[in-house]
Each structure stands twice: as structure tokens, then as C-alpha cells.
Design an enzyme around this catalytic site. Structure first.
Site, mmCIF file in Angstrom:
data_model
loop_
_atom_site.group_PDB
_atom_site.id
_atom_site.type_symbol
_atom_site.label_atom_id
_atom_site.label_comp_id
_atom_site.label_asym_id
_atom_site.label_seq_id
_atom_site.Cartn_x
_atom_site.Cartn_y
_atom_site.Cartn_z
ATOM 1 C CB ALA A 1 -0.939 -0.010 1.203
ATOM 2 C CE1 TYR A 2 5.780 5.426 2.358
ATOM 3 C CE2 TYR A 2 7.342 3.874 1.383
ATOM 4 C CZ TYR A 2 7.052 5.139 1.882
ATOM 5 O OH TYR A 2 8.028 6.099 1.909
ATOM 6 C CB SER A 3 4.890 0.124 -3.085
ATOM 7 O OG SER A 3 5.901 -0.435 -2.270
#
Length: 226
Positions: free
Chosen positions: A146-148
């Protein structure tokens, strides 16, 4: 070339390690800065350090949808913007909860889009916009899906924004530094960071960012920090 001395830059995430470092580099180059961050106390301390170069401090929590517009209303005309705010989370997608997902997207992407929408009329011709993404925008990483995705979306937004604003003379630089020793991994909003190699020095990363602003660069991939 972008003139730094005498120009007015808004630094979002100024209370973070990298945002603070960029603010210091800008002031060293003669800029005036408006500082925004979540911690009012840290903003005061940074403003005292930077002295008369600080135009204003604007405490703001970017998880609040109205915060970007409030920041824009408070800062006046600008010659540049640095968006260095961000949060990180670790763990498999199967353990990703809605609250974590929402905060990742709100801070890393949505608040920036809302801020750009609000400040565009205030950005002067030949302004420069710095959006700090991350190396994971180039190389999405397991355990950080999700961060990526939030950082890759930020990069994509910046590319489109470049096309939309070039007639206004606004230059957008997407900055994708490798892991940097900002302490962000120790403040993850979920999960625990895997063992990571020694990261880049944030002062060196900030210096490279400001050099790119001055030199007219249009993109700063991870390889630019080698």
C-alpha cells in the site's frame, strides 16, 4: 535555472527530518520559507533556528480534508512548494486494515493533490514544485504494497501535473530517494520495518534536492542519489 535567494517557498512536512533539512538548505541559499507541519512545538523550534527567513508557521494535520486549503489560504503568493510529508506502514496486504490504508493515501497522496489544487493560483511563473516520493515508486516492495502504491500514484500525478502546468512555467520534480535515515521507519503507522541497510544522510539528500531545484532538473530518480 531557478532563483532561490529572495524567493518564497512553502515547505510541507517541515517538522520531519527531511522536510526540516530541505528548509535549512533553502534558507542557507537565501530563500524565505513558510513552514507547515503537524507539531506546533517543532515548528516553533525550527522557526527560531531559521530566524527572519521564516515568513510564517502553519500547524496542520493533513489527515483533515480541509487542511490543504487552509494552508494555501494562509501562505500567500509562492515561488515554490516542497511536499515532504509522508507516513509509512509495513506488513502483508492480508493484514492491512482500512484505517492504515486511509492514512497512507490521505497523507502521501490525497493531501498533496488537494494542496496543489489550492495553491496553483498562488504559484508564480517559473515556480518549482518538489514532491518527495520514494524508491518504492520505482521498485514496489513486498510487505509495503500500500505504501508503494501511494508513492507510485504520487509519481504518476506529478508527471501529469507537469504537462498541465508547463505553460505556467511551473516545474514539477518527482524525488524518489533511496532509504534515508529520517527515522520514519521507526514511526510506522502499522507493522515493523524489516532489517534495512544503512540509509542515506538526510542532509545530503536535502542538498541534492535543492541543487536540482537550482539547476533546472526535472526528475530525481533513486539513481540520482548514488
Amino acid at each position: 535555472m531557478t532563483t532561490i535567494s529572495g524567493n518564497h517557498f512553502l515547505v510541507i512536512g517541515a517538522t520531519g527530518v527531511l522536510g526540516g533539512a530541505v528548509a535549512r538548505q533553502l534558507v542557507t541559499a537565501g530563500a524565505r520559507v513558510t513552514l507547515s507541519g503537524r507539531s506546533a512545538e517543532k515548528l516553533v523550534n525550527l522557526a527560531e533556528e531559521l530566524g527572519d527567513a521564516v515568513v510564517k508557521t502553519i500547524p496542520a494535520d493533513l489527515t483533515h480534508p480541509g487542511a490543504p486549503a487552509e494552508i494555501a489560504d494562509a501562505c500567500g503568493d509562492l515561488d515554490g512548494l516542497v511536499y515532504a510529508a509522508g507516513v509509512v506502514a509495513f506488513g502483508p496486504v492480508s493484514e492491512l486494515d482500512d484505517e492504515t490504508l486511509d492514512e497512507l493515501l490521505l497523507v502521501n497522496l490525497m493531501a498533496y493533490i488537494r494542496l496543489i489544487r489550492a495553491v496553483l493560483p498562488q504559484l508564480q511563473r517559473d515556480s518549482v514544485v518538489i514532491q518527495v516520493s520514494a524508491v518504492v515508486a520505482e521498485s514496489p516492495t513486498a510487505g509495503m504494497a500500500a505504501y508503494s502504491a501511494s508513492k507510485a500514484a504520487l509519481s504518476a500525478f506529478g508527471k501529469a501535473l507537469t504537462l498541465e502546468t508547463r505553460r505556467q512555467g511551473i516545474r514539477v520534480i518527482d524525488v524518489r530517494p533511496p532509504h534515508t535515515e529520517t527515522g520514519l521507519v521507526d514511526r510506522a503507522i502499522a507493522g515493523s520495518a524489516p532489517r534495512l541497510p544503512q540509509g542515506k544522510d538526510p542532509e545530503a539528500v536535502a542538498e541534492r534536492i535543492v541543487a536540482a531545484m537550482v539547476d533546472g532538473e526535472k526528475d530525481l530518480p533513486a539513481s540520482a542519489f548514488s
